[in-house]
Design a protein around this motif. Sequence first.
Motif, PDB file in Angstrom:
ATOM      1  N   PHE A  84     -14.518  31.762  34.596  1.00  0.00           N
ATOM      2  CA  PHE A  84     -15.850  31.811  33.984  1.00  0.00           C
ATOM      3  C   PHE A  84     -15.940  32.972  32.986  1.00  0.00           C
ATOM      4  N   LEU A  85     -15.511  34.146  33.440  1.00  0.00           N
ATOM      5  CA  LEU A  85     -15.576  35.338  32.588  1.00  0.00           C
ATOM      6  C   LEU A  85     -14.640  35.197  31.386  1.00  0.00           C
ATOM      7  N   TRP A 136     -15.944  32.779  28.702  1.00  0.00           N
ATOM      8  CA  TRP A 136     -17.006  33.308  27.834  1.00  0.00           C
ATOM      9  C   TRP A 136     -16.437  34.298  26.812  1.00  0.00           C
ATOM     10  N   LEU A 137     -15.406  35.052  27.203  1.00  0.00           N
ATOM     11  CA  LEU A 137     -14.749  35.956  26.250  1.00  0.00           C
ATOM     12  C   LEU A 137     -14.138  35.130  25.118  1.00  0.00           C
ATOM     13  N   LEU A 154     -15.181  32.196  24.143  1.00  0.00           N
ATOM     14  CA  LEU A 154     -16.261  31.675  23.290  1.00  0.00           C
ATOM     15  C   LEU A 154     -16.775  32.742  22.316  1.00  0.00           C
ATOM     16  N   GLY A 155     -16.801  34.005  22.747  1.00  0.00           N
ATOM     17  CA  GLY A 155     -17.168  35.093  21.841  1.00  0.00           C
ATOM     18  C   GLY A 155     -16.178  35.157  20.677  1.00  0.00           C
ATOM     19  N   THR A 211     -16.706  32.315  18.269  1.00  0.00           N
ATOM     20  CA  THR A 211     -17.853  32.575  17.399  1.00  0.00           C
ATOM     21  C   THR A 211     -17.395  33.312  16.142  1.00  0.00           C
ATOM     22  N   VAL A 212     -16.556  34.336  16.344  1.00  0.00           N
ATOM     23  CA  VAL A 212     -16.053  35.129  15.210  1.00  0.00           C
ATOM     24  C   VAL A 212     -15.180  34.247  14.303  1.00  0.00           C
ATOM     25  N   ALA A 263     -17.293  31.977  12.360  1.00  0.00           N
ATOM     26  CA  ALA A 263     -18.044  32.768  11.377  1.00  0.00           C
ATOM     27  C   ALA A 263     -17.201  33.006  10.138  1.00  0.00           C
ATOM     28  N   LEU A 277     -18.903  23.741  29.279  1.00  0.00           N
ATOM     29  CA  LEU A 277     -19.311  24.873  28.427  1.00  0.00           C
ATOM     30  C   LEU A 277     -18.693  24.733  27.030  1.00  0.00           C
ATOM     31  N   HIS A 285     -20.552  22.130  25.040  1.00  0.00           N
ATOM     32  CA  HIS A 285     -21.825  22.642  24.515  1.00  0.00           C
ATOM     33  C   HIS A 285     -21.584  23.548  23.313  1.00  0.00           C
ATOM     34  N   PHE A 286     -20.503  24.354  23.411  1.00  0.00           N
ATOM     35  CA  PHE A 286     -20.215  25.272  22.307  1.00  0.00           C
ATOM     36  C   PHE A 286     -19.899  24.502  21.024  1.00  0.00           C
ATOM     37  N   VAL A 336     -23.098  23.721  19.570  1.00  0.00           N
ATOM     38  CA  VAL A 336     -23.696  24.913  18.954  1.00  0.00           C
ATOM     39  C   VAL A 336     -23.153  25.086  17.534  1.00  0.00           C
TER      40      VAL A 336
END
Lengths: 209, 111
Positions: free
Chosen positions: A27-28, A31-32, A34-35, A38-39, A42, A186, A189-190, A193
């Motif tokens: 889980f942790l 999410w790392l 997914l962060g 995001t970059v 971007a 997850l 969903h991302f 997003v």
Amino acid sequence: MQAEEKFTYETWPASPERATLEAKNKFLGFWLFLGGETVLFASLFATYLALKDKVPDSTHALAKDIFDLPLTLVATMLLLTSSLTSVYAMYHMKNFAFKKMMVWLGVTVLLGFGFLGSEIYEFNHYVHEYHHTFTSSAFSSAFYTLVGFHGAHVTFGLAWIISLMIRNSKRGLNLYNAPKFYVASLYWHFIDVVWVFIFTVVYLMGMVG
Amino acid sequence: MTNQPLSSSNPRVDLEYRRKKNAEEMRHQVISFSIMIFLTFIAFAAVAAKGFTAWFIIPFILLLAVVQVIFQLFYFMHMSHEGHEAPSMFLFTGVFMAFVIVLTFMTIIWW
């Protein structure tokens, strides 16, 4: 709680996606990731915005010439609905309803294929109608890299969910596979997003000019 | 059974409460979905209408996208649940970097 333990409707924990140490780490770590994603997206969005409509001469099509509002709306609705169906799958996972979870994951996969089909049609249309290919201009390269990278994520997500469904088709739910299903949802969903920003920044802003 | 409450003689109390809570959460998810669909239609309609200037439309649809993504993250991806402190830190660090990258590319690249 052990990952191998057999569970029933009564003994299934409230948060199976984080019930074991492995699940917590998964889980942790996810999410790392997914962060980081995001970059990564971007940087692709930034490249696209910097190179939008940068073409060598006036024979090349611009953003406002090629994008089609109804097709984008169809793709958006398919992906947005698939995000809800994967929420339904996780709802049934938390209620230890394995078959219902598989049905909703199946619906999610079908909607995902619908989205992918519309994107393939779209790219094919651009190449043949507007000669808007990957190498034709800075604008087209930036466009195909951004939207194509998202499409690759959809493809990967579909392969991931399908493999999970096949691998666990006879296993039923336990604390070994519940975190796997949760993390895959997850990811799905991302993808949605990212698409929200693609349809807004690329398609809608492209049509505004 | 480690997940049953010790204070009640009825072992099904916690279970029924959890099922009810899950069902209620699912109703909230469907409401979030309706709002997201609605926001999407407004964004598409604003562009299709062609009556607005780009100076209004672009910030408006970006705002709608941000609201929709907040729904997606906090409800569909359960970030509103407890135990999401580290995920929030990871994601918001990513969002901050994203903002800086986009701002940089849009201001230092010229032809």
